[in-house]
Motif scaffolding. Structure first.
Motif, PDB file in Angstrom:
ATOM      1  N   HIS A  40       0.846  -1.201   0.000  1.00  0.00           N
ATOM      2  CA  HIS A  40       0.000   0.000   0.000  1.00  0.00           C
ATOM      3  C   HIS A  40       0.880   1.250   0.000  1.00  0.00           C
ATOM      4  O   HIS A  40       0.620   2.208  -0.729  1.00  0.00           O
ATOM      5  N   LEU A  41       1.914   1.227   0.830  1.00  0.00           N
ATOM      6  CA  LEU A  41       2.819   2.370   0.932  1.00  0.00           C
ATOM      7  C   LEU A  41       3.515   2.648  -0.396  1.00  0.00           C
ATOM      8  O   LEU A  41       3.600   3.801  -0.843  1.00  0.00           O
ATOM      9  N   GLN A  42       3.983   1.604  -1.057  1.00  0.00           N
ATOM     10  CA  GLN A  42       4.683   1.795  -2.328  1.00  0.00           C
ATOM     11  C   GLN A  42       3.741   2.292  -3.414  1.00  0.00           C
ATOM     12  O   GLN A  42       4.141   3.064  -4.295  1.00  0.00           O
ATOM     13  N   ILE A  43       2.494   1.876  -3.359  1.00  0.00           N
ATOM     14  CA  ILE A  43       1.503   2.388  -4.309  1.00  0.00           C
ATOM     15  C   ILE A  43       1.332   3.892  -4.120  1.00  0.00           C
ATOM     16  O   ILE A  43       1.335   4.664  -5.086  1.00  0.00           O
ATOM     17  N   MET A  44       1.202   4.322  -2.862  1.00  0.00           N
ATOM     18  CA  MET A  44       1.040   5.759  -2.589  1.00  0.00           C
ATOM     19  C   MET A  44       2.299   6.540  -2.957  1.00  0.00           C
ATOM     20  O   MET A  44       2.211   7.675  -3.435  1.00  0.00           O
ATOM     21  N   GLU A  45       3.463   5.939  -2.767  1.00  0.00           N
ATOM     22  CA  GLU A  45       4.696   6.610  -3.160  1.00  0.00           C
ATOM     23  C   GLU A  45       4.760   6.800  -4.676  1.00  0.00           C
ATOM     24  O   GLU A  45       5.171   7.855  -5.161  1.00  0.00           O
ATOM     25  N   SER A  46       4.360   5.801  -5.418  1.00  0.00           N
ATOM     26  CA  SER A  46       4.406   5.916  -6.873  1.00  0.00           C
ATOM     27  C   SER A  46       3.452   6.992  -7.382  1.00  0.00           C
ATOM     28  O   SER A  46       3.656   7.552  -8.462  1.00  0.00           O
ATOM     29  N   LEU A  47       2.416   7.314  -6.589  1.00  0.00           N
ATOM     30  CA  LEU A  47       1.473   8.375  -6.956  1.00  0.00           C
ATOM     31  C   LEU A  47       1.913   9.743  -6.437  1.00  0.00           C
ATOM     32  O   LEU A  47       1.193  10.726  -6.627  1.00  0.00           O
ATOM     33  N   GLY A  48       3.066   9.808  -5.788  1.00  0.00           N
ATOM     34  CA  GLY A  48       3.604  11.091  -5.339  1.00  0.00           C
ATOM     35  C   GLY A  48       3.285  11.452  -3.903  1.00  0.00           C
ATOM     36  O   GLY A  48       3.442  12.603  -3.508  1.00  0.00           O
ATOM     37  N   GLY A  49       2.855  10.481  -3.097  1.00  0.00           N
ATOM     38  CA  GLY A  49       2.461  10.784  -1.728  1.00  0.00           C
ATOM     39  C   GLY A  49       3.588  11.262  -0.841  1.00  0.00           C
ATOM     40  O   GLY A  49       3.343  11.926   0.167  1.00  0.00           O
ATOM     41  N   ASP A  50       4.836  10.924  -1.199  1.00  0.00           N
ATOM     42  CA  ASP A  50       5.973  11.298  -0.338  1.00  0.00           C
ATOM     43  C   ASP A  50       6.869  12.355  -0.978  1.00  0.00           C
ATOM     44  O   ASP A  50       8.025  12.512  -0.588  1.00  0.00           O
ATOM     45  N   GLU A  51       6.371  13.100  -1.940  1.00  0.00           N
ATOM     46  CA  GLU A  51       7.208  14.075  -2.653  1.00  0.00           C
ATOM     47  C   GLU A  51       7.687  15.219  -1.769  1.00  0.00           C
ATOM     48  O   GLU A  51       8.828  15.663  -1.883  1.00  0.00           O
TER      49      GLU A  51
END
Length: 441
Positions: free
Chosen positions: A289-300
């Motif tokens: 789940h975390l990696q999915i959100m990262e790929s969408l820019g959640g941790d930019e």
């Protein structure tokens, strides 16, 4: 130091060309690996009506179905240091090296937060926000950012620091088609919304229907405070909110594993092997789940990473003490958070259904939900009363978020079963696929 974290998101096709685990290049147009469920292809497609070219990535699942993959990855660590990006299975560098590289990269990102006022994104996402605490947090943050920006400018003028470019790696896009694809995807992601009042309404409806989580006041109090903080810092910033939630959501399983290992080492209790397996599978699920959100820019943004990482560390140590004193209430708190996640993702899916269906799924989602090894996915579904494991669809981003919502429902049931004392009384003999389940049944 290897550069990672691209402002405009590196194309997955560019990453594929350097990813050895996926096999060798069969031609200049196509690259595949050998088995279904692990198969990726990067090929060139000519844009109709022009001489432009674009690279299209497809994933071939275990049933032989080809699914288009989201071609961009907007994570801060995209292309480096994440699963499914060519470095899985390798051992890390020393802690000193990793720490120094990360510090230098984060330092540059921190400067950019001040110099280019990335704090303004909080205002841009919900300009009509009227809640006093939200306005206070925004105002305080704007003052801090403004003062540090002046200090940075003074240090640059004195020759202590170098000027900072507008973006960290300002990628030179290969052609206008690629640029337009990136712009279109960014624009769609920016239109995603989440109404926190609607989420609260869902939670209240669930409680009225008798499906609320029974919890003591000393557990419910921290939960209410946590939800209030999320509403203050993440008004209508759904992807960033989800990234923080998933970052924090891994901590209970890390802490439970640590305590179970400690009990075994000290010889206090050695019957927790099966429980450890379940908790590891739950953490594996949250990690995807975390990696999915990262790929969408959640941790930019630097601020989001700072808040999530420090909150996670504090939360981990609190949970160690909580589990030591009272495992049942530790599980109860996790059940509260997972139930809130179900309500949040459910509202998000309903509010953005049509828009989400126009975007392809990220690679991490396809590898997890449609890969040829479903052992870890099946292992955490111990609390379900269904006779079969889920085999979810993953054709677009809406499917992905529906799957995440249903995963959180399975976490709720598992946490509830843990409080009953034995999570293996039901549901361990399931093997046939199931495409959907009703959460909270």
């Amino acid at each position: 130091m290897q550069s990672h974290g691209f402002a405009s998101g590196p194309s997955l096709a560019r990453q594929l060309r350097t990813m050895q685990p996926f096999g060798s290049v069969r031609s200049s147009r196509c690259r595949r690996c050998v088995s279904r469920g692990q198969q990726l292809a990067a090929f060139t497609q000519h844009n109709v009506g022009s001489n432009m070219k674009q690279e299209v990535i497809t994933f071939v699942d275990e049933e032989g179905k080809e699914i288009k993959v989201m071609s961009e990855d907007y994570g801060f660590r995209s292309g480096h240091g994440r699963l499914y990006q060519g470095e899985e299975g390798k051992i890390p560098k020393s802690g000193w090296q990793l720490g120094l590289e990360t510090f230098m990269h984060e330092y540059t990102s921190l400067r950019r937060t001040f110099v280019y006022d990335e704090w303004q994104e909080f205002e841009a996402n919900s300009p009509s926000e009227k809640r006093p605490l939200v306005k206070l947090a925004r105002g305080f943050g704007a003052v801090v950012v403004g003062q540090f920006a002046k200090i940075d400018r003074w240090l640059v003028d004195q020759g202590v620091l170098k000027d900072l470019p507008p973006s960290e790696t300002d990628l030179q896009l290969a052609d206008d088609v690629k640029a337009n694809m990136d712009k279109e995807l960014r624009e769609k992601l920016s239109r995603l919304v989440l109404d926190v009042k609607a989420v609260d309404a869902r939670e209240k409806r669930r409680e009225v229907m008798g499906r609320g989580v029974k919890t003591p006041w000393f557990v419910k109090g921290p939960y209410i405070i946590l939800c209030a903080c999320l509403d203050i810092f993440y008004p209508n910033r759904p992807i960033q909110r989800f990234w923080l939630l998933e970052m924090v959501a891994r901590m209970p399983y890390f802490s439970y594993l640590s305590m179970l290992h400690l009990y075994e080492t000290l010889g206090w209790w050695r019957a927790g092997a099966e429980l450890r397996k379940v908790h590891f599978a739950e953490e594996w699920n949250e990690m995807h789940h975390l990696q999915i959100m990262e790929s969408l820019g959640g941790d930019e943004l630097w601020f989001d990473r700072f808040l999530a990482q420090h909150a996670s560390i504090v939360y981990y140590w609190i949970l160690l003490v909580f589990f030591f004193l009272d495992p049942q209430n530790a599980y109860n708190f996790s059940e509260l958070l997972e139930a809130h996640a179900v309500d949040t993702y459910g509202e998000f899916c309903d509010a953005n259904k049509e828009l989400l269906r126009t975007m392809p799924p990220p690679l991490a989602a396809l590898k997890y939900y449609r890969g040829n090894d479903m052992y870890m996915f099946d292992s955490f579904q111990t609390g379900s009363h269904e006779e079969t494991f889920r085999r979810p669809r993953c054709g677009n981003l809406h499917d992905v978020f529906i799957n995440i919502r249903d995963d959180e429902g399975d976490h709720v049931r598992t946490m509830r079963a843990c409080q009953d004392g034995n999570i293996f009384e039901e549901g361990l003999e399931r093997s046939a696929p199931l495409h959907s389940v009703d959460i909270f049944d």
